[in-house]
Design a protein around this motif. Sequence first.
Motif, PDB file in Angstrom:
ATOM      1  N   ILE A 138       0.861  -1.185   0.000  1.00 26.04           N
ATOM      2  CA  ILE A 138       0.000   0.000   0.000  1.00 26.04           C
ATOM      3  C   ILE A 138       0.894   1.231   0.000  1.00 26.04           C
ATOM      4  CG2 ILE A 138      -1.739   1.293   1.288  1.00 26.04           C
ATOM      5  CD1 ILE A 138      -2.616  -1.413   2.496  1.00 26.04           C
ATOM      6  N   HIS A 139       0.685   2.121  -0.934  1.00 26.01           N
ATOM      7  CA  HIS A 139       1.466   3.351  -1.035  1.00 26.01           C
ATOM      8  C   HIS A 139       0.648   4.512  -0.465  1.00 26.01           C
ATOM      9  CE1 HIS A 139       3.716   0.767  -3.753  1.00 26.01           C
ATOM     10  NE2 HIS A 139       4.702   1.635  -3.692  1.00 26.01           N
ATOM     11  N   LEU A 140       1.206   5.159   0.549  1.00 26.64           N
ATOM     12  CA  LEU A 140       0.525   6.232   1.261  1.00 26.64           C
ATOM     13  C   LEU A 140       1.345   7.508   1.203  1.00 26.64           C
ATOM     14  CD1 LEU A 140      -0.531   4.209   4.443  1.00 26.64           C
ATOM     15  CD2 LEU A 140      -2.002   4.845   2.516  1.00 26.64           C
ATOM     16  N   PRO A 141       0.717   8.670   1.340  1.00 25.57           N
ATOM     17  CA  PRO A 141       1.480   9.918   1.381  1.00 25.57           C
ATOM     18  C   PRO A 141       2.412   9.944   2.599  1.00 25.57           C
ATOM     19  CG  PRO A 141      -0.856  10.354   1.006  1.00 25.57           C
ATOM     20  CD  PRO A 141      -0.748   8.905   1.363  1.00 25.57           C
ATOM     21  N   ASN A 142       3.547  10.633   2.465  1.00 25.78           N
ATOM     22  CA  ASN A 142       4.424  10.834   3.609  1.00 25.78           C
ATOM     23  C   ASN A 142       3.620  11.404   4.776  1.00 25.78           C
ATOM     24  OD1 ASN A 142       7.492  10.484   2.914  1.00 25.78           O
ATOM     25  ND2 ASN A 142       6.605  11.474   1.119  1.00 25.78           N
ATOM     26  N   SER A 143       3.902  10.901   5.961  1.00 28.60           N
ATOM     27  CA  SER A 143       3.224  11.397   7.154  1.00 28.60           C
ATOM     28  C   SER A 143       3.689  12.810   7.492  1.00 28.60           C
ATOM     29  CB  SER A 143       3.509  10.484   8.352  1.00 28.60           C
ATOM     30  OG  SER A 143       3.019   9.190   8.127  1.00 28.60           O
ATOM     31  N   GLU A 144       2.846  13.529   8.216  1.00 26.18           N
ATOM     32  CA  GLU A 144       3.238  14.859   8.692  1.00 26.18           C
ATOM     33  C   GLU A 144       4.212  14.703   9.854  1.00 26.18           C
ATOM     34  OE1 GLU A 144       1.305  18.950  10.603  1.00 26.18           O
ATOM     35  OE2 GLU A 144       0.020  17.272  10.022  1.00 26.18           O
ATOM     36  N   PRO A 145       5.351  15.379   9.806  1.00 22.09           N
ATOM     37  CA  PRO A 145       6.307  15.269  10.916  1.00 22.09           C
ATOM     38  C   PRO A 145       5.971  16.266  12.021  1.00 22.09           C
ATOM     39  CG  PRO A 145       7.239  16.639   9.200  1.00 22.09           C
ATOM     40  CD  PRO A 145       5.877  16.202   8.702  1.00 22.09           C
ATOM     41  N   SER A 146       6.355  15.921  13.238  1.00 21.43           N
ATOM     42  CA  SER A 146       6.295  16.900  14.308  1.00 21.43           C
ATOM     43  C   SER A 146       7.575  17.728  14.294  1.00 21.43           C
ATOM     44  CB  SER A 146       6.155  16.201  15.661  1.00 21.43           C
ATOM     45  OG  SER A 146       7.282  15.371  15.922  1.00 21.43           O
TER      46      SER A 146
END
Length: 374
Positions: A138-146
């Motif tokens: 499954i290809h997902l968008p990069n997560s938002e970093p803190s």
Amino acid sequence: MMDTQKKLLTPLITGALELPNRVVMAPMNRRRALNGVPGESAAVYFGQRAGAGLIITDNTAVAPNGIGYMGTPGIYNQAQIEGWKRATDEVHARGGRIFMQLVHAGRIGHYLNNEGQMPLIGPSAVTAEGLIRTAGEIHLPNSEPSEASAADVRRLIDEHIRGAINAIGAGFDGVEIHGAHGFLPEQFLHPHTNRRTDAYGGSIAARSRFLLEIVEGTVAAIGKERTGIRLSPFVKLNDLPDYTEELETQQYIVDALQEIGILYIHLSDQGPVGQGKIPETYIRDLRRRFDGLVMLAGGYSAETAEAALQAGLADLIAFGKPYIANPDLTERFRFGLPLAAGDPGTYYQGSDGGYIDYPVHDHTFVANTTADCR
């Protein structure tokens, strides 16, 4: 030996390093480490390629929230250290030398790929564009970093240093700090991803501080003769655009690395794949600024590598994809043998297929034929 390889296959001997040739196996993340632990096949894989003057491993995560890509190996726990010991033992038993590339992916990746699904972290909360492969294809968008707090920044630096110590404990001859390709140290360097207003953001010196403190701490822990760095000036990987101060920033870093006195700078050129060319003028300027070894990577053949060495642009040339399908690459260069083609479908995923099953050429037959003709 081919006439064109007058320097590529000759030894490189310095006070800190003795290499039988100037061919380096470039770092490539083959993404086959279960839970970050390199398996027994990794020892076979690197051992097969011990004829390189120097091997640099897959980029290896220094922290459980810096993995980036599924299957990336790590160097932050004892199981990983023990797994890597098998690889270093095999390489050394075959007369080879091996450095570990240390990485923290920062804002690149997805939390599902991190140990314990830990959130991503970066110098600022700037999400990267693009998709990341996760379990189940499954290809997902990069997560938002803190955004890293002051305490986080100190911990991230210390995790790199601890990774270097662990690498030496696992039997590596040295480490290469990954300051390139849009991963965490370069995220601190770049004003697009570093929007901080504290001591690690704003000016060139402040944005460079994170990377240079990693280098200084690593040198203090394991020695400058065991410390290299990878940089990719003017290369546009992982969603980093051009910026006005890039040349000045890179020159500032090189001057600082000269003062610290590390073993080498490894420049990763992505011009052959259309993602940023490092100008020859920059390389020559770097050589005037930096007395250590210079390594170049980026689509080289035996002939273009020899030309770069003869022109004084580098001391070492790193080869990536050619080493996937040609474990005996130096011998193929030596005898002018054709290179085998790899299977792109197994470059960055899979099991032993496309990893340790590429055959070597029958050099003995070639050597004997050559001798009979003299």
